[in-house]
Design a protein around this motif. Structure first.
Motif: not given
Length: 336
Positions: A56-59, A29-40, A183-184, A42-47
């Motif tokens: 694989v890139t998830v937008d 997994v490529a690391q993104n900003d460490d956030r712990a949100q409750a909903t997708s 992350q996603v 708010d995810a830090p896209y792209p992952v």
């Protein structure tokens, strides 16, 4: 309640078990900003991750299709079950009791085989998640990676489910999946909680058997009167973590090409195992396997001592935390 659920037995069709013996995964997994949100949302896209040799890139992950029950339950455990617009192969087993209501509320697009290409595409998913690469086999009429990419749909296979990983699969593989999915969906804290709990349970098992010598065990699978020796994959890692030592360690190249191989009874008799550890897919299959082992290997120490340890096949599926429960079950069977 512990985030690691203790599953009821799942009655998996024999065809699904045979498929599971043929497939297996890797991912970084490529690391993104460490956030712990409750909903997708708010995810830090792209992952982005490397999965089964693919980038694989998830937008976006608002609409998710889960192609295997183990993945469906993992998403629910992460608290993002509401993102699943459809599940598939739901008849591969009854859901864990504590998750059953949520699992059963998700529409299913196939019962015991992956959905065909048209059916999957009709769901217009942002992300398709699978336990193995088999679900993307275009020769079987399923949607392939390229088919989904043309639609802008990302696809991800459980780390233990990639073909090149199958023989070396490990319980640890699910932690890679947890990191990626955390992350996603922006639920890194929940993913970390699940991993921490799983590691604690593994540590408890390790402590409970620390003073016990390794038990020489034959890990086998029996179906249709045929006997298969297991010499790799998640099954072998579960045995190791449970304080067992495979009698097939010195296999003479038996598992050079694949983690399982059909063998004759004489190959097992020559090893005189202290225990048999075997996967089962239903209560009837468990009974049939025990009957076969007790009648065929009556002279072994394992049968004389009654050390026959069945493990639900779902405990050794890629992308499931149930493998942790599998370690506990095998440890109790070997050392209890």
């Amino acid at each position: 309640m512990s985030p690691i659920r203790h599953r009821a037995r799942l009655a998996t069709p024999a065809s699904a078990v045979a498929t599971a013996l043929l497939i297996g995964g890797c991912g970084t997994v490529a690391q993104n900003d460490d956030r712990a949100q409750a909903t997708s949302s708010d995810a830090p896209y792209p992952v982005t991750t490397t999965n089964c040799g693919r980038e694989v890139t998830v937008d976006n992950a608002e609409r998710v299709v889960s192609l295997h029950p183990s993945i469906t339950e993992l998403l629910i455990q992460l608290g993002v079950g509401d993102r699943i617009v459809a599940q598939a192969q739901h008849r591969l087993g009854e859901p864990s009791p504590e998750l059953a209501e949520e699992v059963n509320a998700i529409p299913s697009i196939s019962s015991d085989t992956p959905p065909d290409k048209e059916t999957l595409i009709s769901q217009t998913p942002d992300l398709v998640l699978s336990g193995t690469e088999y679900e993307f086999d275009t020769e079987m009429g399923f949607a392939g990676y390229a088919d989904l990419e043309k639609l802008g749909t990302a696809s991800y296979v459980a780390t233990g489910g990639c073909v090149e990983r199958r023989s070396d699969g490990a319980v640890e593989d699910t932690f890679t999946d947890l990191e990626f999915l955390g992350q996603v969906f922006g639920v890194q804290n929940r993913a970390a909680e699940l991993e921490a709990t799983a590691r604690e349970e593994l540590a408890e098992v390790a402590e409970s058997i620390a003073d016990q010598p390794p038990v020489r065990a034959a890990q086998v699978y029996v179906e249709g009167g045929k006997l298969y020796a297991i010499g790799g994959a998640i099954e072998l890692d579960v045995l190791r973590l449970a304080g067992g030592k495979s009698v097939f360690d010195d296999d003479g190249g038996l598992f050079a090409d694949f983690f399982a191989a059909e063998v004759g009874p004489e190959a097992v008799l020559a090893e005189d195992p202290e225990a048999f550890v075997f996967s089962v897919n239903s209560p009837a299959h468990e009974e049939e396997t025990i009957d076969y082992l007790t009648s065929t290997f009556a002279e072994t120490a394992a049968v004389r001592q009654g050390r026959l340890v069945p493990v639900d096949n779902t405990f050794v599926q890629p992308g499931t935390l149930a493998a942790v429960e599998g370690v506990r079950v095998v440890a109790e069977g070997l050392h209890g």
